[in-house]
Design an enzyme around this catalytic site. Structure first.
Site, PDB file in Angstrom:
ATOM      1  N   PRO A   9     -68.578 -80.821  -8.982  1.00 43.05           N
ATOM      2  CA  PRO A   9     -70.064 -81.560  -9.066  1.00 43.05           C
ATOM      3  C   PRO A   9     -69.984 -82.811  -8.244  1.00 43.05           C
ATOM      4  CG  PRO A   9     -69.067 -81.258 -11.031  1.00 43.05           C
ATOM      5  CD  PRO A   9     -68.081 -80.413 -10.230  1.00 43.05           C
ATOM      6  N   ASN A  10     -71.228 -83.113  -7.585  1.00 39.47           N
ATOM      7  CA  ASN A  10     -71.740 -84.283  -6.861  1.00 39.47           C
ATOM      8  C   ASN A  10     -70.500 -84.682  -5.742  1.00 39.47           C
ATOM      9  OD1 ASN A  10     -73.613 -84.743  -8.575  1.00 39.47           O
ATOM     10  ND2 ASN A  10     -72.125 -85.028 -10.283  1.00 39.47           N
ATOM     11  N   ARG A  17     -72.932 -91.008  -2.096  1.00 40.09           N
ATOM     12  CA  ARG A  17     -72.705 -91.359  -3.693  1.00 40.09           C
ATOM     13  C   ARG A  17     -71.748 -92.580  -3.803  1.00 40.09           C
ATOM     14  NH1 ARG A  17     -68.545 -87.567  -7.222  1.00 40.09           N
ATOM     15  NH2 ARG A  17     -69.194 -88.523  -9.335  1.00 40.09           N
ATOM     16  N   TYR A  22     -66.559 -94.102  -3.623  1.00 35.90           N
ATOM     17  CA  TYR A  22     -65.865 -92.955  -2.961  1.00 35.90           C
ATOM     18  C   TYR A  22     -65.758 -92.933  -1.324  1.00 35.90           C
ATOM     19  CZ  TYR A  22     -66.629 -91.086  -7.580  1.00 35.90           C
ATOM     20  OH  TYR A  22     -66.476 -91.035  -9.026  1.00 35.90           O
ATOM     21  N   ASN A  73     -60.579 -80.981  -6.702  1.00 35.73           N
ATOM     22  CA  ASN A  73     -61.085 -82.185  -7.031  1.00 35.73           C
ATOM     23  C   ASN A  73     -62.283 -81.657  -8.024  1.00 35.73           C
ATOM     24  OD1 ASN A  73     -62.257 -84.400  -7.952  1.00 35.73           O
ATOM     25  ND2 ASN A  73     -62.323 -85.243  -6.092  1.00 35.73           N
ATOM     26  N   ALA A  76     -66.266 -84.357 -12.380  1.00 34.80           N
ATOM     27  CA  ALA A  76     -66.517 -84.730 -13.587  1.00 34.80           C
ATOM     28  C   ALA A  76     -65.833 -83.656 -14.848  1.00 34.80           C
ATOM     29  CB  ALA A  76     -67.830 -85.073 -14.015  1.00 34.80           C
ATOM     30  N   GLU A  97     -54.102 -81.381  -8.253  1.00 36.97           N
ATOM     31  CA  GLU A  97     -55.669 -81.799  -8.789  1.00 36.97           C
ATOM     32  C   GLU A  97     -55.715 -83.464  -7.916  1.00 36.97           C
ATOM     33  OE1 GLU A  97     -56.776 -81.855 -12.660  1.00 36.97           O
ATOM     34  OE2 GLU A  97     -57.258 -83.839 -12.766  1.00 36.97           O
ATOM     35  N   HIS A  99     -58.096 -86.749  -7.155  1.00 31.29           N
ATOM     36  CA  HIS A  99     -58.993 -87.701  -7.557  1.00 31.29           C
ATOM     37  C   HIS A  99     -59.190 -88.663  -6.405  1.00 31.29           C
ATOM     38  CE1 HIS A  99     -59.764 -85.635 -10.963  1.00 31.29           C
ATOM     39  NE2 HIS A  99     -58.612 -85.596 -11.431  1.00 31.29           N
ATOM     40  N   ARG A 106     -60.905 -96.973 -14.166  1.00 30.26           N
ATOM     41  CA  ARG A 106     -62.314 -96.873 -14.373  1.00 30.26           C
ATOM     42  C   ARG A 106     -62.609 -96.574 -15.905  1.00 30.26           C
ATOM     43  NH1 ARG A 106     -64.551 -92.634 -10.369  1.00 30.26           N
ATOM     44  NH2 ARG A 106     -66.577 -93.851 -11.116  1.00 30.26           N
TER      45      ARG A 106
END
Ligand code: DQA
Length: 145
Positions: A9-10, A17, A22, A73, A76, A97, A99, A106
């Site tokens: 998502p996103n 964004r 990012y 990735n 969330a 995975e 990120h 964060r």
């Protein structure tokens, strides 16, 4: 090798964004870069993005027996999708995975990945390069088992 790159998502909004976190590059530019990187190494990379958990589950299921490795990735969903964890455990295709941001610098809720235990490893904080690093790992594992 055949790679499936899954973004959750996103991540379709890359470039727009939170660019301070990012970066400025778009999702389309990321896919182009990964396809070119894979091709330069005699491989292929297909890109899939969805904002829907079920569609991501279907992509993981569909990768089995078709792709040599998944680079994902989960966005969330990383932090709470037991369904993605179970899907990764259900298939033979290995997954790394990725990120883009350093999730450990964060908010607290980003420190925990429920999906990483089903992955070969996790890369975070290296920006878009992290996806290439994951491809590079699988390629080197192929030549130096
Ligand atoms: C992310 C980190 C997640 O916490 C966040 O929800 C994302 C992107 C990253 O690439 O840094 O959507 O996975």
């Amino acid at each position: 090798m055949k790679f499936l790159i899954i973004n959750g998502p996103n991540l379709n909004l890359l470039g727009k964004r939170e660019p301070g976190i990012y970066g400025q590059n778009t999702y389309e530019a990321l896919c182009r870069r990964l396809k070119d990187f894979a091709a330069a190494h005699g491989s292929t990379a297909d890109c899939f993005q969805s904002n829907h958990e079920g569609a991501i589950l279907d992509a993981i299921h569909g990768a089995d027996g078709v792709y040599d490795a998944i680079i994902m990735n989960p966005g969330a969903y990383t932090h709470y999708s037991y369904a993605i964890l179970d899907a990764l455990k259900a298939v033979d295709a290995p997954c790394i995975e990725v990120h883009i941001s350093n999730v450990h610098q964060r908010e607290e809720f980003r420190h925990k990945s429920v999906t990483a235990p089903a992955c070969v490893g996790q890369i975070c904080g290296l920006g878009l390069y992290g996806y290439e690093a994951a491809i590079g790992y699988f390629l080197s594992r192929e030549t130096n088992p």
